[in-house]
Design a protein around this motif. Sequence first.
Motif, PDB file in Angstrom:
ATOM      1  N   ARG A 129       0.818  -1.219   0.000  1.00 17.60           N
ATOM      2  CA  ARG A 129       0.000   0.000   0.000  1.00 17.60           C
ATOM      3  C   ARG A 129       0.853   1.271   0.000  1.00 17.60           C
ATOM      4  O   ARG A 129       0.552   2.198  -0.765  1.00 17.60           O
ATOM      5  CB  ARG A 129      -1.001  -0.011   1.151  1.00 17.60           C
ATOM      6  CG  ARG A 129      -2.107  -1.047   0.875  1.00 17.60           C
ATOM      7  CD  ARG A 129      -3.287  -0.929   1.806  1.00 17.60           C
ATOM      8  NE  ARG A 129      -4.198   0.150   1.515  1.00 17.60           N
ATOM      9  CZ  ARG A 129      -5.139   0.135   0.583  1.00 17.60           C
ATOM     10  NH1 ARG A 129      -5.290  -0.921  -0.181  1.00 17.60           N
ATOM     11  NH2 ARG A 129      -5.946   1.161   0.414  1.00 17.60           N
ATOM     12  N   PRO A 130       1.917   1.356   0.804  1.00 13.92           N
ATOM     13  CA  PRO A 130       2.752   2.565   0.718  1.00 13.92           C
ATOM     14  C   PRO A 130       3.403   2.743  -0.659  1.00 13.92           C
ATOM     15  O   PRO A 130       3.485   3.860  -1.179  1.00 13.92           O
ATOM     16  CB  PRO A 130       3.812   2.369   1.798  1.00 13.92           C
ATOM     17  CG  PRO A 130       3.223   1.390   2.749  1.00 13.92           C
ATOM     18  CD  PRO A 130       2.315   0.518   1.943  1.00 13.92           C
ATOM     19  N   VAL A 131       3.841   1.650  -1.265  1.00 15.25           N
ATOM     20  CA  VAL A 131       4.439   1.743  -2.605  1.00 15.25           C
ATOM     21  C   VAL A 131       3.366   2.131  -3.618  1.00 15.25           C
ATOM     22  O   VAL A 131       3.609   2.961  -4.506  1.00 15.25           O
ATOM     23  CB  VAL A 131       5.150   0.420  -2.999  1.00 15.25           C
ATOM     24  CG1 VAL A 131       5.514   0.411  -4.475  1.00 15.25           C
ATOM     25  CG2 VAL A 131       6.395   0.227  -2.136  1.00 15.25           C
ATOM     26  N   ALA A 132       2.174   1.569  -3.486  1.00 16.87           N
ATOM     27  CA  ALA A 132       1.080   1.935  -4.385  1.00 16.87           C
ATOM     28  C   ALA A 132       0.782   3.437  -4.280  1.00 16.87           C
ATOM     29  O   ALA A 132       0.603   4.113  -5.296  1.00 16.87           O
ATOM     30  CB  ALA A 132      -0.172   1.115  -4.065  1.00 16.87           C
ATOM     31  N   ALA A 133       0.751   3.958  -3.065  1.00 19.57           N
ATOM     32  CA  ALA A 133       0.505   5.395  -2.872  1.00 19.57           C
ATOM     33  C   ALA A 133       1.635   6.223  -3.470  1.00 19.57           C
ATOM     34  O   ALA A 133       1.390   7.267  -4.099  1.00 19.57           O
ATOM     35  CB  ALA A 133       0.339   5.708  -1.386  1.00 19.57           C
ATOM     36  N   ALA A 134       2.866   5.761  -3.308  1.00 20.24           N
ATOM     37  CA  ALA A 134       4.014   6.482  -3.873  1.00 20.24           C
ATOM     38  C   ALA A 134       3.964   6.478  -5.398  1.00 20.24           C
ATOM     39  O   ALA A 134       4.272   7.494  -6.037  1.00 20.24           O
ATOM     40  CB  ALA A 134       5.324   5.864  -3.378  1.00 20.24           C
ATOM     41  N   VAL A 135       3.563   5.364  -5.979  1.00 22.21           N
ATOM     42  CA  VAL A 135       3.452   5.275  -7.439  1.00 22.21           C
ATOM     43  C   VAL A 135       2.425   6.286  -7.940  1.00 22.21           C
ATOM     44  O   VAL A 135       2.687   7.063  -8.863  1.00 22.21           O
ATOM     45  CB  VAL A 135       3.080   3.844  -7.884  1.00 22.21           C
ATOM     46  CG1 VAL A 135       2.597   3.815  -9.332  1.00 22.21           C
ATOM     47  CG2 VAL A 135       4.263   2.896  -7.704  1.00 22.21           C
ATOM     48  N   VAL A 136       1.255   6.291  -7.331  1.00 27.12           N
ATOM     49  CA  VAL A 136       0.192   7.200  -7.766  1.00 27.12           C
ATOM     50  C   VAL A 136       0.620   8.656  -7.576  1.00 27.12           C
ATOM     51  O   VAL A 136       0.408   9.497  -8.454  1.00 27.12           O
ATOM     52  CB  VAL A 136      -1.125   6.908  -7.017  1.00 27.12           C
ATOM     53  CG1 VAL A 136      -2.188   7.931  -7.371  1.00 27.12           C
ATOM     54  CG2 VAL A 136      -1.615   5.509  -7.336  1.00 27.12           C
ATOM     55  N   GLY A 137       1.243   8.952  -6.450  1.00 31.39           N
ATOM     56  CA  GLY A 137       1.718  10.318  -6.204  1.00 31.39           C
ATOM     57  C   GLY A 137       2.762  10.750  -7.211  1.00 31.39           C
ATOM     58  O   GLY A 137       2.742  11.896  -7.705  1.00 31.39           O
ATOM     59  N   THR A 138       3.648   9.851  -7.559  1.00 29.67           N
ATOM     60  CA  THR A 138       4.691  10.178  -8.534  1.00 29.67           C
ATOM     61  C   THR A 138       4.104  10.344  -9.930  1.00 29.67           C
ATOM     62  O   THR A 138       4.495  11.240 -10.673  1.00 29.67           O
ATOM     63  CB  THR A 138       5.794   9.096  -8.528  1.00 29.67           C
ATOM     64  OG1 THR A 138       6.272   8.935  -7.182  1.00 29.67           O
ATOM     65  CG2 THR A 138       6.951   9.486  -9.419  1.00 29.67           C
ATOM     66  N   GLU A 139       3.155   9.491 -10.282  1.00 25.94           N
ATOM     67  CA  GLU A 139       2.491   9.649 -11.582  1.00 25.94           C
ATOM     68  C   GLU A 139       1.783  10.997 -11.671  1.00 25.94           C
ATOM     69  O   GLU A 139       1.874  11.692 -12.693  1.00 25.94           O
ATOM     70  CB  GLU A 139       1.475   8.520 -11.804  1.00 25.94           C
ATOM     71  CG  GLU A 139       2.112   7.180 -12.066  1.00 25.94           C
ATOM     72  CD  GLU A 139       1.102   6.055 -12.146  1.00 25.94           C
ATOM     73  OE1 GLU A 139       1.446   5.020 -12.754  1.00 25.94           O
ATOM     74  OE2 GLU A 139      -0.016   6.184 -11.606  1.00 25.94           O
ATOM     75  N   ALA A 140       1.094  11.372 -10.613  1.00 20.33           N
ATOM     76  CA  ALA A 140       0.408  12.671 -10.595  1.00 20.33           C
ATOM     77  C   ALA A 140       1.420  13.809 -10.679  1.00 20.33           C
ATOM     78  O   ALA A 140       1.194  14.806 -11.376  1.00 20.33           O
ATOM     79  CB  ALA A 140      -0.449  12.799  -9.336  1.00 20.33           C
ATOM     80  N   ALA A 141       2.553  13.654  -9.993  1.00 17.16           N
ATOM     81  CA  ALA A 141       3.596  14.682 -10.046  1.00 17.16           C
ATOM     82  C   ALA A 141       4.134  14.849 -11.459  1.00 17.16           C
ATOM     83  O   ALA A 141       4.369  15.978 -11.914  1.00 17.16           O
ATOM     84  CB  ALA A 141       4.739  14.334  -9.082  1.00 17.16           C
TER      85      ALA A 141
END
Length: 172
Positions: A49-61
């Motif tokens: 879940r933390p990696v999934a959140a980081a992936v989504v945040g980075t994609e949005a960035a």
Amino acid sequence: MVYAAVVCRVFVGVVFAASAFGKLRGRRAFGEFAAGLGAMEVVPGAWVRPVAAAVVGTEAAVAVLLAAPATTAAGLGLAVLLLAVFTGAIALVLRRGTRASCPCFGAAATPFGVRHLARNGVLVAVAVTGLATNGPGSAAAGGVLLAVLTGAVAASLVVRLDDVVDLFAPQS
């Protein structure tokens, strides 16, 4: 070169925006993405879940950085790094023979395959081309509009790649 840079910027930006949105469109969508990431077996269970959140945040960035000309190089560079990680993870899944679906744009039932590696290769090539052509220059409004439309249409084909492939696949 200005038009090529615009096509690349829009292409990569739309793909990453669609990817982030697909995972954030609801609690269930994010949960399905995290479950798909877990099924890939490339991240320890507690970190999914933390990696999934980081992936989504980075994609949005990436999408946000590509929205402004001043931060285009940073957005394209971040896109290349993220795509390298994605490509490595997909290659590992394929090498292991793990049966996992592509959670690339939210939940999907299409198992990972060579087409996903090829898609990422195209995205990397476009991002690198965008970096190489990025810079100041003058452009006509009509040319910029055409470049934006070209990038958006190409991105939509990449986002819907599995559907396009299925459309032309032989039916059994």
